[in-house]
Design a protein around this motif. Structure first.
Motif, short mmCIF file in Angstrom:
data_model
loop_
_atom_site.label_atom_id
_atom_site.label_comp_id
_atom_site.label_asym_id
_atom_site.label_seq_id
_atom_site.Cartn_x
_atom_site.Cartn_y
_atom_site.Cartn_z
N ALA A 195 0.89 -1.08 -0.05
CA ALA A 195 0.09 0.13 0.12
C ALA A 195 0.94 1.22 -0.07
CB ALA A 195 -0.92 -0.10 1.23
N CYS A 200 0.36 -1.93 -5.05
CA CYS A 200 -0.92 -2.73 -5.15
C CYS A 200 -1.56 -2.38 -6.43
CB CYS A 200 -1.89 -2.35 -4.06
SG CYS A 200 -1.53 -2.72 -2.32
N ILE A 216 -6.27 2.84 -4.46
CA ILE A 216 -6.16 2.34 -3.19
C ILE A 216 -6.40 3.32 -1.99
CG2 ILE A 216 -4.75 1.04 -1.61
CD1 ILE A 216 -5.43 -0.30 -4.32
N VAL A 219 -5.77 -0.10 3.70
CA VAL A 219 -5.87 -1.44 3.93
C VAL A 219 -6.29 -2.10 5.47
CG1 VAL A 219 -4.11 -2.02 2.14
CG2 VAL A 219 -3.37 -1.46 4.33
N ILE A 232 -8.23 -4.76 1.16
CA ILE A 232 -7.64 -3.76 0.24
C ILE A 232 -8.83 -2.92 -0.30
CG2 ILE A 232 -6.17 -2.71 -1.61
CD1 ILE A 232 -4.67 -5.30 -1.45
#
Length: 301
Positions: A195, A200, A216, A219, A232
């Protein structure tokens, strides 16, 4: 952990700038005249060995380091568990943390009530600060039941109702506790590193110019009486419209899921994981997560 070469271009440049600045600050100047000022045209000699000895990273000393390597984005760690609910534990006041107001809807009000129990641990924006944090928190395998760690980009609340999350979804996997107690700490570490290293989303590593924004937002690791769950979260989720843009988004979301399964968690692409208390690596939009039964549309890798 991903190598520096897999970071987005701006992150690499920021890291180089930080290292160069540290070298400049620690530069030891010598000349033929010892400590005398350099004369016009005289070439300065630099003792590289002395420079190297003065540089300390988190890998040399977890607490006393003088070089920081900036991350592409700042992050915030949050925590909650049954033992923190309703307790006035020391933490940074929520009012001092920039955030998008939650909507005054039943769901938004419920999230606000939930946010009263979640604790903001710390924000960080460098590799060194991350390791300093990681080396001083309890590992997931040692957390009490029903506890959660949330690592989200700064300014994003770990709630569905946050503006950055409301149109998104999550990749997640559920793992039986008795079979994965020895693995969960490593899996959570690798998930966090993916992350903060911005790996990711594989599309970011492939883009040379006009880099797209990361999908993203954060997480999560959760401990439950019989299983662990890793997730995620993404900003957007495909809706199955059949339109070209939606199909392209689905491909990107699936690429994130495959990277999560293989590169982060270490499973083979075709490996079947579902079983008692266990799930495959599955994606659900937050809107579909609220649905019950067959209406929810999962993506499985």
């Amino acid at each position: 952990m991903a190598s520096a070469s897999t970071l987005p271009g701006p992150a690499i440049q920021a890291s180089k700038a930080a290292l160069n600045a540290a070298l400049a600050e620690n530069e030891i100047k010598t000349s033929k005249n010892g400590d005398a000022p350099l004369e016009d045209g005289e070439i300065q000699e630099v003792d590289m060995q002395a420079q190297a000895e003065n540089i300390r990273t988190v890998f040399n000393d977890a607490k006393n380091f003088n070089v920081k390597h900036p991350l592409y984005s700042p992050w915030t760690l949050w925590f909650d568990s049954p033992v923190t609910k309703g307790r006035n534990l020391p933490q940074t006041p929520m009012s001092s943390f920039p955030q998008t107001p939650l909507p005054q809807t039943p769901g938004g009000l419920a999230a606000q009530g939930w946010m009263e129990d979640i604790k903001r641990v710390i924000s960080f924006d460098s590799v060194e600060e991350f390791w300093g944090l990681y080396n001083n928190i309890v590992a997931p395998s040692q957390l009490p039941q029903k506890a959660n760690y949330y690592l989200f980009k700064e300014g994003i609340i770990p709630a569905w109702e946050d503006e950055a999350n409301k149109n998104g979804g999550k990749w997640s996997i559920q793992l039986p506790k008795d079979k994965n107690r020895s693995n969960i700490d490593k899996m959570w570490l690798y998930t966090m590193l993916a992350a903060i290293g911005e790996t990711c989303d594989p599309l970011l590593a492939e883009a040379d110019q006009d880099q797209p924004s990361s999908l993203i937002t954060g997480v999560i690791v959760s401990t439950r009486p019989q299983f662990y769950r890793l997730s995620i979260w993404t900003r957007t989720a495909p809706i199955g419209s059949g339109q070209a843009d939606d199909d392209k988004l689905r491909e990107r979301i699936e690429a994130i899921g495959r990277h999560f399964k293989m590169s982060v968690l270490g499973y083979n692409e075709g490996q079947k994981l579902a079983g008692p208390l266990a799930t495959e690596v599955e994606f659900l939009s937050h809107k579909d997560s609220e649905k019950k039964g067959k209406q929810a549309k999962k993506i499985v890798v």
